[in-house]
Design a protein around this motif. Structure first.
Motif, PDB file in Angstrom:
ATOM      1  N   UNK A 245      81.211  10.954   3.192  1.00  0.00           N
ATOM      2  CA  UNK A 245      81.186  11.662   1.916  1.00  0.00           C
ATOM      3  C   UNK A 245      81.277  13.166   2.190  1.00  0.00           C
ATOM      4  N   UNK A 246      80.322  13.678   2.937  1.00  0.00           N
ATOM      5  CA  UNK A 246      80.352  15.103   3.295  1.00  0.00           C
ATOM      6  C   UNK A 246      79.402  15.320   4.471  1.00  0.00           C
ATOM      7  N   UNK A 247      79.849  16.102   5.444  1.00  0.00           N
ATOM      8  CA  UNK A 247      79.040  16.271   6.655  1.00  0.00           C
ATOM      9  C   UNK A 247      77.868  17.204   6.401  1.00  0.00           C
ATOM     10  N   UNK A 248      76.875  17.084   7.251  1.00  0.00           N
ATOM     11  CA  UNK A 248      75.712  17.936   7.173  1.00  0.00           C
ATOM     12  C   UNK A 248      76.069  19.403   7.382  1.00  0.00           C
ATOM     13  N   UNK A 249      77.000  19.590   8.309  1.00  0.00           N
ATOM     14  CA  UNK A 249      77.426  20.951   8.647  1.00  0.00           C
ATOM     15  C   UNK A 249      77.997  21.651   7.401  1.00  0.00           C
ATOM     16  N   UNK A 250      78.774  20.885   6.647  1.00  0.00           N
ATOM     17  CA  UNK A 250      79.405  21.443   5.453  1.00  0.00           C
ATOM     18  C   UNK A 250      78.363  21.729   4.361  1.00  0.00           C
ATOM     19  N   UNK A 251      77.434  20.798   4.183  1.00  0.00           N
ATOM     20  CA  UNK A 251      76.376  21.018   3.183  1.00  0.00           C
ATOM     21  C   UNK A 251      75.588  22.284   3.515  1.00  0.00           C
ATOM     22  N   UNK A 252      75.320  22.457   4.811  1.00  0.00           N
ATOM     23  CA  UNK A 252      74.558  23.628   5.238  1.00  0.00           C
ATOM     24  C   UNK A 252      75.358  24.908   4.969  1.00  0.00           C
ATOM     25  N   UNK A 253      76.650  24.854   5.267  1.00  0.00           N
ATOM     26  CA  UNK A 253      77.517  26.021   5.051  1.00  0.00           C
ATOM     27  C   UNK A 253      77.605  26.366   3.563  1.00  0.00           C
ATOM     28  N   UNK A 258      76.200  29.672  -1.142  1.00  0.00           N
ATOM     29  CA  UNK A 258      75.818  29.557  -2.559  1.00  0.00           C
ATOM     30  C   UNK A 258      76.986  29.910  -3.493  1.00  0.00           C
ATOM     31  N   UNK A 259      78.098  29.196  -3.416  1.00  0.00           N
ATOM     32  CA  UNK A 259      79.260  29.529  -4.246  1.00  0.00           C
ATOM     33  C   UNK A 259      78.976  29.280  -5.727  1.00  0.00           C
ATOM     34  N   UNK A 260      79.528  30.149  -6.588  1.00  0.00           N
ATOM     35  CA  UNK A 260      79.285  29.939  -8.013  1.00  0.00           C
ATOM     36  C   UNK A 260      80.523  29.409  -8.735  1.00  0.00           C
ATOM     37  N   UNK A 261      81.629  29.295  -8.037  1.00  0.00           N
ATOM     38  CA  UNK A 261      82.808  28.679  -8.658  1.00  0.00           C
ATOM     39  C   UNK A 261      83.696  28.028  -7.593  1.00  0.00           C
ATOM     40  N   UNK A 262      84.755  27.360  -8.032  1.00  0.00           N
ATOM     41  CA  UNK A 262      85.611  26.614  -7.106  1.00  0.00           C
ATOM     42  C   UNK A 262      86.301  27.506  -6.078  1.00  0.00           C
ATOM     43  N   UNK A 263      86.599  28.749  -6.493  1.00  0.00           N
ATOM     44  CA  UNK A 263      87.276  29.658  -5.551  1.00  0.00           C
ATOM     45  C   UNK A 263      86.354  29.990  -4.387  1.00  0.00           C
ATOM     46  N   UNK A 264      85.106  30.294  -4.724  1.00  0.00           N
ATOM     47  CA  UNK A 264      84.143  30.595  -3.659  1.00  0.00           C
ATOM     48  C   UNK A 264      83.838  29.357  -2.813  1.00  0.00           C
ATOM     49  N   UNK A 265      83.818  28.220  -3.478  1.00  0.00           N
ATOM     50  CA  UNK A 265      83.581  26.974  -2.739  1.00  0.00           C
ATOM     51  C   UNK A 265      84.700  26.739  -1.719  1.00  0.00           C
ATOM     52  N   UNK A 266      85.931  27.048  -2.136  1.00  0.00           N
ATOM     53  CA  UNK A 266      87.093  26.838  -1.259  1.00  0.00           C
ATOM     54  C   UNK A 266      87.045  27.739  -0.026  1.00  0.00           C
ATOM     55  N   UNK A 267      86.262  28.816  -0.102  1.00  0.00           N
ATOM     56  CA  UNK A 267      86.163  29.740   1.039  1.00  0.00           C
ATOM     57  C   UNK A 267      85.184  29.245   2.110  1.00  0.00           C
ATOM     58  N   UNK A 279      84.427  16.208  -5.412  1.00  0.00           N
ATOM     59  CA  UNK A 279      82.979  16.436  -5.480  1.00  0.00           C
ATOM     60  C   UNK A 279      82.604  17.870  -5.840  1.00  0.00           C
ATOM     61  N   UNK A 280      83.624  18.729  -6.025  1.00  0.00           N
ATOM     62  CA  UNK A 280      83.364  20.142  -6.247  1.00  0.00           C
ATOM     63  C   UNK A 280      82.414  20.413  -7.400  1.00  0.00           C
ATOM     64  N   UNK A 281      82.637  19.753  -8.521  1.00  0.00           N
ATOM     65  CA  UNK A 281      81.788  20.002  -9.694  1.00  0.00           C
ATOM     66  C   UNK A 281      80.339  19.624  -9.418  1.00  0.00           C
ATOM     67  N   UNK A 282      80.153  18.484  -8.764  1.00  0.00           N
ATOM     68  CA  UNK A 282      78.794  18.030  -8.454  1.00  0.00           C
ATOM     69  C   UNK A 282      78.110  19.041  -7.527  1.00  0.00           C
ATOM     70  N   UNK A 285      77.261  22.263  -9.332  1.00  0.00           N
ATOM     71  CA  UNK A 285      76.156  22.066 -10.272  1.00  0.00           C
ATOM     72  C   UNK A 285      74.814  22.147  -9.542  1.00  0.00           C
ATOM     73  N   UNK A 286      74.784  21.614  -8.332  1.00  0.00           N
ATOM     74  CA  UNK A 286      73.516  21.645  -7.578  1.00  0.00           C
ATOM     75  C   UNK A 286      73.189  23.058  -7.095  1.00  0.00           C
ATOM     76  N   UNK A 287      74.225  23.782  -6.688  1.00  0.00           N
ATOM     77  CA  UNK A 287      74.007  25.177  -6.279  1.00  0.00           C
ATOM     78  C   UNK A 287      73.476  25.967  -7.475  1.00  0.00           C
TER      79      UNK A 287
END
Ligand code: ZN
Length: 378
Positions: A245-253, A258-267, A279-282, A285-287
Motif C-alpha cells: 500500500x505504502x512504505x514506512x519510509x514514504x509515510x515518514x517523509x 506535512x503537505x497541504x495539497x497534491x502539488x506539495x504531496x507530489x514533491x 490515496x492522495x486525498x486520504x 486528509x490525515x495531514x
C-alpha cells in the motif's frame, strides 16, 4: 550428533469428520503441541498451508486448504490443556485468522528457553539439539507447503515439528519448576496472547516502532501516527502486505513535509503519481487532521537518543538490567526491552510518572533502577 532416526507416525486430515475424530483422540491430554506452516508473500494475513498438532507420538496434519476449522477444534484450542508453540507470533496470526480464536493457555518454548539461558530467540532446530541431542532435517524449512500432495519428507518434517516440541517442553518445564520460573513463562505468554488479541488497539501504537521518531515534531508525529493507523486498517481490510500500500519510509517523509495539497504531496521524495491518484486525498486528509489537532492531544515529543541527558540515563538503566540479567543467567532483553528503557528515560526527563516494570520484574529491578536514575539527577 545423531540425525533424527525417528520416523514419526502421522495422520493426514482433510475432512471435518476426521478433524473432529482427531480432537477426540487428544481430548484428555494435558499438553498439546501445535505448529503451522503458512505462506505470506502477497497478503496481510498469512495463508495457512498446514496445521499440525500432537499430544504424544502421533501427529495430526490438518490441510487447511481442504478443511475449514470446526467447532470441535476451536473448543480444543481453548480447553484447559497447555497449548505449546515455538516462536509463536505468526502462528498466533494463523490461528486467529483460520480458527477465529487463539490457542490458550499458551506456552512458548522459545520464551521458556529465554528464561533458562542467556541466548534469547533460539531456533527450533537448535532447541531440539540442545534438549534431545538430535538433529532435525533442515531442508524442508523453505519448501512450498501449499503444493498437494506434500512429499513424505515434508510430512515427516511437519510431524517432527510438533512431536519434538512436546519432548523439549517436558524437560524445560522440569528445569523451570526447579528454578521457580514457570510463572515467569506463563505471564510472558499471557502477555503475548493479550497483545495478539488486541490488534486494532495495537494499531494505535504501531508508529512507536520507528527508530527516528525523535526527528519529528509532535504535530508531524501525529500525522505519522494517523497514517500508520490508517495503513494498518486498510491493509488488513484489503489483505495486502503493508509496503504494497505504502512504505514506512514514504509515510515518514510525508509526515516530515506535512503537505497541504497534491502539488506539495507530489514533491515528497519517492512518491509515485499512481499513489497520489489513489490515496492522495486520504493522506492529505490525515495531514490536515494533524494540523488541526489540539496542542494538548498531540503525542509527546520523542527524546533525542543522542542527547547527553538521555544517553547517561539510558546507559545507567541498561547497566542495572545487564547486572540483574547476568545474576539470573538470562539475556537482558528478557528482563526489559530497549523500548521500555527508553520510555522510562523519556518519562524521567519529562518529569512524568514512570512506568516501572511490574510483577516479578519489578521486584528484581525497580529499587536499583530508581537509584540509578537518582544518581543521574544529582
Ligand atoms: Zn513448522
Amino acid at each position: 550428533m545423531l540425525l533424527s532416526s525417528l520416523t514419526p507416525s502421522f495422520q493426514w486430515i482433510d475432512t471435518p469428520d476426521a478433524l473432529d475424530a482427531a480432537c477426540e483422540q487428544v481430548a484428555d491430554a494435558s499438553v498439546i503441541a501445535l505448529d503451522t506452516e503458512f505462506f505470506r508473500e502477497n497478503t496481510f494475513f498469512p495463508v495457512p498451508a498446514l496445521i499440525q498438532f500432537t499430544a504424544g507420538e502421533q501427529a495430526y496434519l490438518i490441510d487447511p486448504v481442504a478443511v475449514s476449522c470446526t467447532d470441535t477444534f476451536r473448543a480444543l484450542l481453548q480447553n484447559s490443556a497447555i497449548k505449546l508453540l515455538h516462536a509463536c507470533s505468526e502462528d498466533l496470526e494463523v490461528f486467529q485468522h483460520w480458527a477465529g480464536v487463539l490457542p490458550v493457555p499458551l506456552m512458548d518454548t522459545q520464551v521458556a528457553q529465554g528464561f533458562l539461558s542467556d541466548v534469547p530467540g533460539i531456533g527450533y532446530q537448535k532447541l531440539v539439539e540442545f534438549w534431545v541431542g538430535e538433529m532435525l532435517p533442515k531442508e524442508e524449512t523453505r519448501s512450498n507447503w501449499l503444493v498437494r500432495p506434500l512429499s513424505p519428507a515434508q510430512c515427516h518434517y511437519a510431524a517432527l515439528d510438533v512431536i519434538y516440541l512436546l519432548k523439549v517442553w517436558t524437560l524445560q518445564a522440569e528445569k523451570l519448576a526447579t528454578l521457580g520460573r514457570l510463572e515467569w513463562v506463563e505471564n510472558e505468554c499471557q502477555t503475548l496472547i493479550e497483545q495478539a488479541g488486541r490488534s486494532v488497539e495495537n494499531d494505535q501504537h504501531w508508529y512507536t516502532r520507528h527508530r527516528q521518531l525523535w526527528r519529528l515534531t509532535p504535530r508531524q508525529m501525529e500525522a505519522y501516527r494517523l497514517m500508520t493507523v490508517w495503513r494498518e486498517g486498510e491493509t488488513r481490510r484489503r489483505n495486502l502486505p503493508r509496503n504494497w500500500l505504502i512504505s514506512d519510509k514514504l509515510l515518514f517523509a510525508i509526515a516530515e513535509k506535512m503537505p497541504s495539497n497534491r502539488f506539495e504531496l507530489a514533491e515528497v521524495e519517492g512518491i509515485k503519481p499512481t499513489l497520489i491518484k489513489k490515496e492522495g486525498d486520504a493522506l492529505l486528509a490525515m495531514v490536515k487532521q494533524a494540523q488541526h489537532c489540539d496542542e494538548a492531544a498531540l503525542p509527546e515529543r520523542w527524546p533525542d537518543p543522542m542527547h547527553p541527558a538521555f544517553k547517561s540515563r539510558f546507559k545507567a538503566l541498561k547497566k542495572v538490567v545487564a547486572a540483574k540479567a547476568s545474576e539470573l543467567g538470562v539475556a537482558p532483553e528478557m528482563l526489559m526491552r530497549r523500548r521500555e528503557l527508553e520510555t522510562l528515560v523519556m518519562q524521567d526527563l519529562a518529569e512524568e510518572p514512570l512506568t516501572w516494570p511490574n510483577g516479578w520484574r519489578g521486584e528484581y529491578l525497580n529499587a536499583d533502577l530508581a537509584q540509578a536514575l537518582e544518581e543521574c539527577t544529582s
